[in-house]
Design an enzyme around this catalytic site. Sequence first.
Site, PDB file in Angstrom:
ATOM      1  N   ARG A  50     -21.476 -30.411  40.945  1.00  0.00           N
ATOM      2  CA  ARG A  50     -20.898 -29.105  40.629  1.00  0.00           C
ATOM      3  C   ARG A  50     -20.235 -28.454  41.841  1.00  0.00           C
ATOM      4  NH1 ARG A  50     -26.202 -27.915  36.977  1.00  0.00           N
ATOM      5  NH2 ARG A  50     -25.481 -29.127  35.193  1.00  0.00           N
TER       6      ARG A  50
ATOM      7  N   SER B 233     -35.903 -23.131  41.256  1.00  0.00           N
ATOM      8  CA  SER B 233     -36.940 -24.107  40.917  1.00  0.00           C
ATOM      9  C   SER B 233     -37.411 -24.921  42.109  1.00  0.00           C
ATOM     10  CB  SER B 233     -36.414 -25.041  39.826  1.00  0.00           C
ATOM     11  OG  SER B 233     -35.252 -25.734  40.272  1.00  0.00           O
TER      12      SER B 233
ATOM     13  N   LYS C 173     -27.929 -16.932  44.766  1.00  0.00           N
ATOM     14  CA  LYS C 173     -28.755 -18.039  44.275  1.00  0.00           C
ATOM     15  C   LYS C 173     -28.381 -19.299  45.037  1.00  0.00           C
ATOM     16  CE  LYS C 173     -29.703 -20.643  40.015  1.00  0.00           C
ATOM     17  NZ  LYS C 173     -29.373 -20.801  38.588  1.00  0.00           N
TER      18      LYS C 173
ATOM     19  N   GLU D 205     -16.396 -13.459  46.614  1.00  0.00           N
ATOM     20  CA  GLU D 205     -16.847 -13.665  45.234  1.00  0.00           C
ATOM     21  C   GLU D 205     -17.498 -12.391  44.672  1.00  0.00           C
ATOM     22  OE1 GLU D 205     -16.402 -16.087  43.206  1.00  0.00           O
ATOM     23  OE2 GLU D 205     -16.120 -17.952  44.328  1.00  0.00           O
TER      24      GLU D 205
ATOM     25  N   LYS E 158     -23.361 -18.348  44.125  1.00  0.00           N
ATOM     26  CA  LYS E 158     -24.181 -19.461  43.649  1.00  0.00           C
ATOM     27  C   LYS E 158     -23.740 -20.717  44.384  1.00  0.00           C
ATOM     28  CE  LYS E 158     -25.671 -21.854  39.431  1.00  0.00           C
ATOM     29  NZ  LYS E 158     -25.511 -21.918  37.956  1.00  0.00           N
TER      30      LYS E 158
ATOM     31  N   TYR F 124     -40.361 -17.688  39.140  1.00  0.00           N
ATOM     32  CA  TYR F 124     -41.239 -18.286  38.137  1.00  0.00           C
ATOM     33  C   TYR F 124     -42.683 -17.815  38.304  1.00  0.00           C
ATOM     34  CZ  TYR F 124     -37.158 -21.160  37.355  1.00  0.00           C
ATOM     35  OH  TYR F 124     -35.867 -21.571  37.081  1.00  0.00           O
TER      36      TYR F 124
ATOM     37  N   ARG G  85     -33.052 -28.696  36.531  1.00  0.00           N
ATOM     38  CA  ARG G  85     -32.290 -29.602  35.680  1.00  0.00           C
ATOM     39  C   ARG G  85     -33.205 -30.454  34.808  1.00  0.00           C
ATOM     40  NH1 ARG G  85     -27.672 -30.657  40.348  1.00  0.00           N
ATOM     41  NH2 ARG G  85     -26.792 -28.554  40.144  1.00  0.00           N
TER      42      ARG G  85
END
Length: 328
Positions: free
Chosen positions: A221, A278, A252, A237, A199, A317, A209
């Site tokens: 972040r 998004s 992602k 990871e 990510k 989506y 968000r």
Amino acid sequence: MSAQFPAARPRRLRRTPAMRRMVAETRLDPAELVLPMFVKEGIDEPSPIGSMPGVFQHTRDSLRKAAHEAVEAGVGGLILFGIPAVKDGTGSAADDPDGIVQLAVRDLNADLGDSTVIMTDLCLDEYTDHGHCGVLTGSGEIDNDATLERYASIAVAQAAAGSAVLGPSGMMDGQVGVVRDALDGAGHTDVAIMGYSVKYASAYYGPFRDAAECAPQFGDRSSHQQDPGNADESLREVFLDLDEGADMVMVKPAGAYLDVVRRVRDAVEVPVAAYQVSGEYSMIEAAAEKGWLDRERTIMESLLSIRRAGADIVLTYWATEVARRLAR
């Protein structure tokens, strides 16, 4: 044959739509699509998300309706994100047995049974008043290990509500192992984990968000999400998450990281998911609204590219819309 004419003519296999369908190397199937859905506590009707045309913050009732539509179209799974009425420093609503996601999971299981896969995002950013993915120290840093304790509790609450797949998404070190131990210790040994293993600290999350009302109140972040310039780190990871008990892994965002999707797919023997986030959605919608892109063709091409890169599962989506289109 005259030397001026080609001996090989690949165009023979491209001449008609039927021929192209028959020899297509990569296909989309509705069962491979997962629909992200937002459910918000304390609203009486679905609320449109301005930066994501066609996407809503749902009430429990409108969520049930939209979930039915997705399952009828053949969508393979649904992943839920919750927005509580009250947020606090530790995200206490996240593991409340009567929290909005837990209630929604029970609703969908009662309605849909085994006809789809109910998944839940496991993080704190939607639930904290500061918008970060974990518990903060006095100096405002994320306390990794204190956050893991919260993740363990959330995992048990989501599994008890009936979530079949949990998606720890906070990129805390050790999160998959802690979640697996918590689930097994509570008797939820059959609940699967989809590790948000890769990510990135991406600019493509902006509209999300808005949707989840989780923009950080300060900072960013980058202390825990991956740097966009790093690819080798992704495999580290992934292998850590698999060693800790992940059943599938995710990359992602998807579109800007197709090279990473391919590297992960080539390296592992578990299902690989990719999240068309998004910002990817909103860019295409905005360009199509301007008439700059053919909306339908661009959506399908973007999804095919993710599948071609190696993703077995695509979170998008457009899942319901695309599933209906594939059934034509």
